[in-house]
Every structure is written in C-alpha cells, then in structure tokens.
Design an enzyme around this catalytic site. Structure first.
Site, PDB file in Angstrom:
ATOM      1  CB  CYS A 262      -0.951   0.013   1.193  1.00 61.54           C
ATOM      2  SG  CYS A 262      -2.154  -1.335   1.176  1.00 61.54           S
TER       3      CYS A 262
ATOM      4  CG  HIS B   8      -3.259   3.550   0.626  1.00 55.32           C
ATOM      5  ND1 HIS B   8      -3.540   2.985  -0.605  1.00 55.32           N
ATOM      6  CD2 HIS B   8      -3.491   2.586   1.549  1.00 55.32           C
ATOM      7  CE1 HIS B   8      -3.912   1.733  -0.419  1.00 55.32           C
ATOM      8  NE2 HIS B   8      -3.896   1.459   0.876  1.00 55.32           N
TER       9      HIS B   8
ATOM     10  CG  ASN C 219      -6.687  -0.773  -0.652  1.00 59.85           C
ATOM     11  OD1 ASN C 219      -5.806  -0.381  -1.408  1.00 59.85           O
ATOM     12  ND2 ASN C 219      -6.430  -1.150   0.594  1.00 59.85           N
TER      13      ASN C 219
END
Length: 335
Positions: free
Chosen positions: A114, A262, A292
């Site tokens: 991530c 993020h 995501n």
C-alpha cells in the site's frame, strides 16, 4: 542540486465495474454492510486474459509520458510498485520497458504494497536530486481480483480491493522551492503477518507444498488482514507521518491544499481529515468508485484530482500511505 517534480500523470482502470450488489450474489454480504465499514460502492476487476498488472501499468504510463511532453526514450529509469506482479519473477519493471519499447535503462521493482508508490516516489526523488537521472517513470499497478477468496469466507478482505494502475513521470526542477520538498518512510516489521499473503513463498509454503497437500481449506495463499488492528495502527501512523512532513518543512495543516491519502478505507481517511481539521475540499477520496488498489491508489487519485482541476500550480500537495509490512510514508510536494 535539483528537486524532482511530477511533470506527467496518467491512470488506467478496467471497464468491468463490480458493484456491492454484484458481490452479494457470490457471498453473504450487502451494499449497506460494505459501505458502512469501508465507504466503497464499487470497484473495477480485470477480465482475466485481457489485462494484467503490467499491461495496465503500460497504459497508465503512456498517458503520463504524453502529458509530460517527452518521448519514451527520454525516460532514464523505471520504478514499478506492486504486490501483484504478472510473474513470481521477473518483476514488471522490465516488462514495462519491453512493452513500451524503451532503451536499456534500469528497471526497479518495489514491494511495499500500500505504501509502494510513496516509497517509489522517494527513490525516484533521490535519483533526480543527485543528478543521476533526469526523467524517471514511476508506476503503481495492481490486479487483486484474480487472487481473492470470492466467497463468504473471504468477504472481510475481498470486498475491499480493486484493480487499476497509475503512473507519474518525475523530471528535474531547478527551482528548489517547487516539486518534491521531502519524503518520509517508516516500517514496523514486527506486525508483518497482520496484513499478509503467506503463500506461495520459499519460507513456509511453496507451490509443491500446496499441491502435495491439496487442502481445499488451506487459506495461506489468500490475503489475510487483521482488520481492527490494521485500522488502529493506520490512523496513528497516517497522522504521524503527515505531521512529520509538515514539521520538516515548517508548515501547518492549514497550509495543505490537497491531501491524497492511500485509499485503504474511507473511514481511515475521514478520521485523518478530522484530526487535522481539514475541509472536504482539502482531501481527495475516490475509494467509493475503485476500492483499495494498493500501490495504484495514490497515483490514480492524484491523477483524478489533477484532471478535475483540484490541484493547481503553487498548491501544497501531501501524499500519505500505510499498509502491509507494516510500512508507511509521506511525500510533501509544491505543485
């Protein structure tokens, strides 16, 4: 001494839209449950055989290079951030080089999940600041959908992730008051297994083990996430690393024109926004539409924010990420 500056942005997401309602047909879940916990309404999934992590990265890169106003052969180095490479090896950096027809420049793969794009941006920044390279192509791209447990057993993870790619071209900036002002990277490996994919891996379970045991209940090759533990750590680390970047540059939260977090969970972004007392127009979120996308989430969001005119010359832009590893980081940019 130079600063590095983003001179071109691009992104690509598959056409295949998967709504929460679509997921409810294959697992015990529903739109309300997913939106309440994550803020996600839909995400994109590749159609298997049509796109891969590399091909999406190439498509995003072509847009970024064109917008940068340079030729592909002006690229001096390639950095590719992903947790979902096409192959176990080689990594996708060299595949992008091949598919774009770029000369024999170096190609580096970053495996920080991530936070991968922030890490990759930091590496590119140092190469440019040192004078070693002039133009660096940075890509974040992910295909999650083909590796998820799309059953009720895996719903806690599988409803969150989507596929997509984003790219940025970084170039030299002689005015050191512009471009990337600083980057800040951290990791805490003691929590590595709290958000992980254990197999296949040489350390514990390789392909031969999985095949030999042929255990339909073996979930080691599906992503595992301790959701509450990750959430609690994420809100702390996001806030810390944003604050760190601001303090190093003698800035305050009110100086932020655009925060691009993020896109892990809309609730995390909202928590961070509230803690810094930022207005809605100071934070960009698109997890509602894409889920995501891990290393791709920041470059996709950054590109969309720029395309929509929400990032203008002179703006202070903050990028921040937290994820598997645990690893986290921030980048402070003057546009």
């Amino acid at each position: 001494m130079y600063n590095s500056k983003i001179i071109g942005l691009g992104y690509f997401v598959p056409d295949n839209v998967v709504t929460n309602g679509d997921l409810s047909k294959v697992m015990d879940t529903n739109d309300e449950w997913i939106q309440e916990r994550t803020g996600i309404k839909e995400r994109r999934h590749v159609i298997k055989g049509e796109d891969t992590t590399t091909t999406m990265g190439v498509k995003a890169a072509k847009v970024a290079i064109e917008r940068a106003g340079i030729d592909k052969d002006d690229i001096d180095f390639i950095i590719f951030a992903t947790l979902s490479p096409d192959y176990y090896f080689p990594g996708p950096g060299v595949l992008v080089q091949r598919d774009l027809g770029i000369k024999t420049v170096g190609a580096l793969d970053v495996r920080n999940q991530c936070s991968g794009f922030v890490y990759a941006i930091s590496v590119a920044d140092q190469y440019i600041k040192s004078g070693m390279y002039k133009n660096v192509l940075v890509i974040g791209s992910e295909v999650h959908s083909t590796g998820l447990d799309m059953t009720t057993r895996g719903r806690g993870v599988s409803v969150i992730f989507g596929d997509g790619a984003g790219a940025a071209v970084l170039g030299r900036e002689e005015d050191t008051s512009k471009g990337i002002l600083s980057t800040h990277l951290h990791a805490e490996g003691q929590h590595a297994e709290e958000l992980s994919l254990i197999a296949p891996g040489m350390g514990k379970r390789w392909i031969t083990d999985i095949i030999n045991e042929d255990d339909p209940e073996d979930v080691s090759y599906y992503p595992h996430m301790n959701g509450q533990f990750v959430f609690k750590n994420a809100v702390v680390r996001f806030s810390e690393v944003i604050k760190e970047g601001l303090e190093v540059n003698n800035l305050r939260p009110g100086d932020i024109d655009m925060l691009i977090p993020h896109q892990a969970n809309l609730r995390i972004s909202q928590f961070v926004q509230k803690s810094f007392r930022l207005r809605d127009d100071q934070v960009f979120n698109n997890i509602m539409s894409y889920g995501n996308t891990t290393a791709a989430s920041i470059p996709i969001a950054l590109t969309e924010a720029w395309e929509q005119g929400k990032i203008k010359e002179g703006n202070l832009v903050v990028l921040a990420a937290f994820g598997s590893g645990f690893s986290w980081g921030s980048a402070i940019l003057r546009w």
